[in-house]
Design a protein around this motif. Structure first.
Motif, PDB file in Angstrom:
ATOM      1  N   THR A   1      -4.077  49.432  31.402  1.00  0.00           N
ATOM      2  CA  THR A   1      -3.588  51.115  31.016  1.00  0.00           C
ATOM      3  C   THR A   1      -2.386  50.964  30.433  1.00  0.00           C
ATOM      4  O   THR A   1      -1.634  51.997  30.829  1.00  0.00           O
ATOM      5  CB  THR A   1      -3.999  51.882  31.888  1.00  0.00           C
ATOM      6  OG1 THR A   1      -3.289  51.604  33.341  1.00  0.00           O
ATOM      7  CG2 THR A   1      -5.387  52.237  32.276  1.00  0.00           C
ATOM      8  N   PHE A   2      -1.714  49.853  30.241  1.00  0.00           N
ATOM      9  CA  PHE A   2      -0.081  49.794  30.005  1.00  0.00           C
ATOM     10  C   PHE A   2       0.102  50.801  28.880  1.00  0.00           C
ATOM     11  O   PHE A   2       1.336  51.041  29.137  1.00  0.00           O
ATOM     12  CB  PHE A   2       0.131  48.168  29.632  1.00  0.00           C
ATOM     13  CG  PHE A   2       1.757  47.952  29.146  1.00  0.00           C
ATOM     14  CD1 PHE A   2       1.895  47.888  27.631  1.00  0.00           C
ATOM     15  CD2 PHE A   2       2.553  47.873  30.101  1.00  0.00           C
ATOM     16  CE1 PHE A   2       3.363  47.851  27.316  1.00  0.00           C
ATOM     17  CE2 PHE A   2       3.938  47.990  29.659  1.00  0.00           C
ATOM     18  CZ  PHE A   2       4.293  47.543  28.325  1.00  0.00           C
ATOM     19  N   THR A   3      -0.448  50.680  27.839  1.00  0.00           N
ATOM     20  CA  THR A   3      -0.195  51.651  26.818  1.00  0.00           C
ATOM     21  C   THR A   3      -0.142  53.018  27.326  1.00  0.00           C
ATOM     22  O   THR A   3       0.624  53.856  26.563  1.00  0.00           O
ATOM     23  CB  THR A   3      -1.184  51.432  25.561  1.00  0.00           C
ATOM     24  OG1 THR A   3      -2.328  51.882  26.250  1.00  0.00           O
ATOM     25  CG2 THR A   3      -1.220  49.953  25.116  1.00  0.00           C
ATOM     26  N   SER A   4      -0.736  53.635  28.287  1.00  0.00           N
ATOM     27  CA  SER A   4      -0.675  54.736  28.734  1.00  0.00           C
ATOM     28  C   SER A   4       0.872  55.276  29.512  1.00  0.00           C
ATOM     29  O   SER A   4       1.175  56.504  29.896  1.00  0.00           O
ATOM     30  CB  SER A   4      -1.543  55.152  29.712  1.00  0.00           C
ATOM     31  OG  SER A   4      -2.868  55.130  29.100  1.00  0.00           O
ATOM     32  N   TYR A   5       1.397  54.185  29.902  1.00  0.00           N
ATOM     33  CA  TYR A   5       2.738  54.333  31.018  1.00  0.00           C
ATOM     34  C   TYR A   5       3.872  54.582  29.987  1.00  0.00           C
ATOM     35  O   TYR A   5       4.148  54.173  29.002  1.00  0.00           O
ATOM     36  CB  TYR A   5       2.794  53.078  31.782  1.00  0.00           C
ATOM     37  CG  TYR A   5       1.761  52.578  32.611  1.00  0.00           C
ATOM     38  CD1 TYR A   5       1.090  51.941  32.610  1.00  0.00           C
ATOM     39  CD2 TYR A   5       1.927  53.465  33.778  1.00  0.00           C
ATOM     40  CE1 TYR A   5      -0.028  51.632  33.713  1.00  0.00           C
ATOM     41  CE2 TYR A   5       1.146  53.426  34.817  1.00  0.00           C
ATOM     42  CZ  TYR A   5       0.107  52.446  34.785  1.00  0.00           C
ATOM     43  OH  TYR A   5      -0.838  52.488  36.084  1.00  0.00           O
ATOM     44  N   VAL A   6       4.535  55.351  30.559  1.00  0.00           N
ATOM     45  CA  VAL A   6       6.220  55.394  30.451  1.00  0.00           C
ATOM     46  C   VAL A   6       6.735  54.274  31.327  1.00  0.00           C
ATOM     47  O   VAL A   6       6.582  54.267  32.541  1.00  0.00           O
ATOM     48  CB  VAL A   6       6.897  56.739  30.837  1.00  0.00           C
ATOM     49  CG1 VAL A   6       8.446  56.759  30.795  1.00  0.00           C
ATOM     50  CG2 VAL A   6       6.263  57.746  30.038  1.00  0.00           C
ATOM     51  N   MET A   7       7.531  53.396  30.391  1.00  0.00           N
ATOM     52  CA  MET A   7       8.332  52.141  30.852  1.00  0.00           C
ATOM     53  C   MET A   7       9.801  52.667  30.958  1.00  0.00           C
ATOM     54  O   MET A   7      10.200  53.079  30.106  1.00  0.00           O
ATOM     55  CB  MET A   7       7.824  51.022  30.160  1.00  0.00           C
ATOM     56  CG  MET A   7       6.363  50.673  30.078  1.00  0.00           C
ATOM     57  SD  MET A   7       5.603  50.468  31.833  1.00  0.00           S
ATOM     58  CE  MET A   7       6.495  48.963  32.152  1.00  0.00           C
ATOM     59  N   GLY A   8      10.413  52.290  32.315  1.00  0.00           N
ATOM     60  CA  GLY A   8      11.488  52.557  32.385  1.00  0.00           C
ATOM     61  C   GLY A   8      12.430  51.414  32.868  1.00  0.00           C
ATOM     62  O   GLY A   8      11.976  50.601  33.506  1.00  0.00           O
ATOM     63  N   TRP A   9      13.842  51.252  32.429  1.00  0.00           N
ATOM     64  CA  TRP A   9      14.667  50.414  33.032  1.00  0.00           C
ATOM     65  C   TRP A   9      15.662  51.117  33.950  1.00  0.00           C
ATOM     66  O   TRP A   9      16.187  52.026  33.521  1.00  0.00           O
ATOM     67  CB  TRP A   9      15.372  49.568  32.100  1.00  0.00           C
ATOM     68  CG  TRP A   9      14.438  48.468  31.634  1.00  0.00           C
ATOM     69  CD1 TRP A   9      13.782  48.440  30.365  1.00  0.00           C
ATOM     70  CD2 TRP A   9      14.227  47.333  31.982  1.00  0.00           C
ATOM     71  NE1 TRP A   9      13.204  47.232  30.139  1.00  0.00           N
ATOM     72  CE2 TRP A   9      13.330  46.554  31.005  1.00  0.00           C
ATOM     73  CE3 TRP A   9      14.676  46.567  33.224  1.00  0.00           C
ATOM     74  CZ2 TRP A   9      12.899  45.195  31.378  1.00  0.00           C
ATOM     75  CZ3 TRP A   9      14.046  45.278  33.650  1.00  0.00           C
ATOM     76  CH2 TRP A   9      13.098  44.572  32.458  1.00  0.00           C
ATOM     77  N   PHE A  10      15.996  50.632  35.185  1.00  0.00           N
ATOM     78  CA  PHE A  10      16.957  51.227  36.027  1.00  0.00           C
ATOM     79  C   PHE A  10      17.699  50.096  36.552  1.00  0.00           C
ATOM     80  O   PHE A  10      17.519  48.884  36.435  1.00  0.00           O
ATOM     81  CB  PHE A  10      16.521  51.808  37.093  1.00  0.00           C
ATOM     82  CG  PHE A  10      15.475  53.163  36.758  1.00  0.00           C
ATOM     83  CD1 PHE A  10      14.162  53.020  36.252  1.00  0.00           C
ATOM     84  CD2 PHE A  10      16.098  54.489  37.006  1.00  0.00           C
ATOM     85  CE1 PHE A  10      13.485  54.201  35.901  1.00  0.00           C
ATOM     86  CE2 PHE A  10      15.255  55.539  36.620  1.00  0.00           C
ATOM     87  CZ  PHE A  10      14.116  55.283  35.947  1.00  0.00           C
ATOM     88  N   ARG A  11      19.047  50.409  37.029  1.00  0.00           N
ATOM     89  CA  ARG A  11      19.797  49.331  37.429  1.00  0.00           C
ATOM     90  C   ARG A  11      20.578  50.367  38.834  1.00  0.00           C
ATOM     91  O   ARG A  11      20.870  51.152  39.091  1.00  0.00           O
ATOM     92  CB  ARG A  11      20.916  49.014  36.592  1.00  0.00           C
ATOM     93  CG  ARG A  11      21.877  49.944  36.161  1.00  0.00           C
ATOM     94  CD  ARG A  11      23.087  49.582  35.114  1.00  0.00           C
ATOM     95  NE  ARG A  11      23.784  50.432  34.451  1.00  0.00           N
ATOM     96  CZ  ARG A  11      24.462  50.114  33.628  1.00  0.00           C
ATOM     97  NH1 ARG A  11      24.398  49.033  32.896  1.00  0.00           N
ATOM     98  NH2 ARG A  11      25.405  51.224  33.251  1.00  0.00           N
ATOM     99  N   GLN A  12      20.922  48.901  39.674  1.00  0.00           N
ATOM    100  CA  GLN A  12      21.716  49.369  41.102  1.00  0.00           C
ATOM    101  C   GLN A  12      22.630  48.453  41.339  1.00  0.00           C
ATOM    102  O   GLN A  12      22.523  47.123  41.494  1.00  0.00           O
ATOM    103  CB  GLN A  12      20.619  49.261  42.170  1.00  0.00           C
ATOM    104  CG  GLN A  12      21.217  50.110  43.417  1.00  0.00           C
ATOM    105  CD  GLN A  12      20.178  50.507  44.370  1.00  0.00           C
ATOM    106  OE1 GLN A  12      18.942  49.911  44.188  1.00  0.00           O
ATOM    107  NE2 GLN A  12      20.615  51.033  45.379  1.00  0.00           N
ATOM    108  N   ALA A  13      23.807  48.883  41.403  1.00  0.00           N
ATOM    109  CA  ALA A  13      24.963  47.828  41.553  1.00  0.00           C
ATOM    110  C   ALA A  13      25.333  47.982  42.967  1.00  0.00           C
ATOM    111  O   ALA A  13      24.959  48.970  43.635  1.00  0.00           O
ATOM    112  CB  ALA A  13      26.142  48.420  41.058  1.00  0.00           C
ATOM    113  N   PRO A  14      25.890  46.898  43.740  1.00  0.00           N
ATOM    114  CA  PRO A  14      26.097  47.030  45.010  1.00  0.00           C
ATOM    115  C   PRO A  14      26.711  48.352  45.504  1.00  0.00           C
ATOM    116  O   PRO A  14      27.885  48.610  45.039  1.00  0.00           O
ATOM    117  CB  PRO A  14      27.026  45.774  45.318  1.00  0.00           C
ATOM    118  CG  PRO A  14      26.539  44.936  44.333  1.00  0.00           C
ATOM    119  CD  PRO A  14      26.359  45.772  42.998  1.00  0.00           C
ATOM    120  N   GLY A  15      26.396  48.929  46.598  1.00  0.00           N
ATOM    121  CA  GLY A  15      26.938  49.997  47.140  1.00  0.00           C
ATOM    122  C   GLY A  15      26.829  51.567  46.412  1.00  0.00           C
ATOM    123  O   GLY A  15      27.376  52.475  46.779  1.00  0.00           O
TER     124      GLY A  15
END
Length: 122
Positions: free
Chosen positions: A28-42
């Protein structure tokens, strides 16, 4: 259930480029919203970019004009092309998947990858 596996992180000099990939399992990949997130130290995890099932795209102001999100539904893969990288882009980058809006809230995403590290040297 969907499993996400990121790749493509690494060490790059300021001004350089990297392309992150996120391979997803499931039919069901085509049904998903795909996001990129990031997290820096602290720091808290922050939204980077998202792409809907219809390929509408959304970006954080800090990456607009430098990063491009895309998806290949035939390969169940979403990409994040990162150009003109800056030291402030250094972080662990995570791929995430969900159904429907909102696209920018990490807490609204149900599925997460393990992350890939990006380090930008000055």
């Amino acid at each position: 259930q969907v499993q996400l596996v990121e790749s493509g992180g690494g060490l790059v000099q300021a001004g350089g480029s990297l392309r992150l990939s996120c391979a997803a399992s499931g039919r069901t990949f085509t049904s998903y919203v795909m996001g990129w997130f990031r997290q820096a130290p602290g720091k808290e995890r922050e939204f980077v970019a998202a792409i809907t099932w219809s390929s509408s795209t959304y970006y954080a102001d800090s990456v607009k004009g430098r990063f491009t999100i895309s998806r290949d539904n035939a390969k169940n893969t979403v990409y994040l092309q990162m150009n003109s990288l800056k030291p402030v882009d250094t972080a662990d980058y995570y791929c995430a998947a969900k159904y429907g809006p909102p696209v920018g809230s990490p807490s609204s995403y149900a599925h997460w990858g393990q992350g890939t590290q990006v380090t930008v040297s000055s």
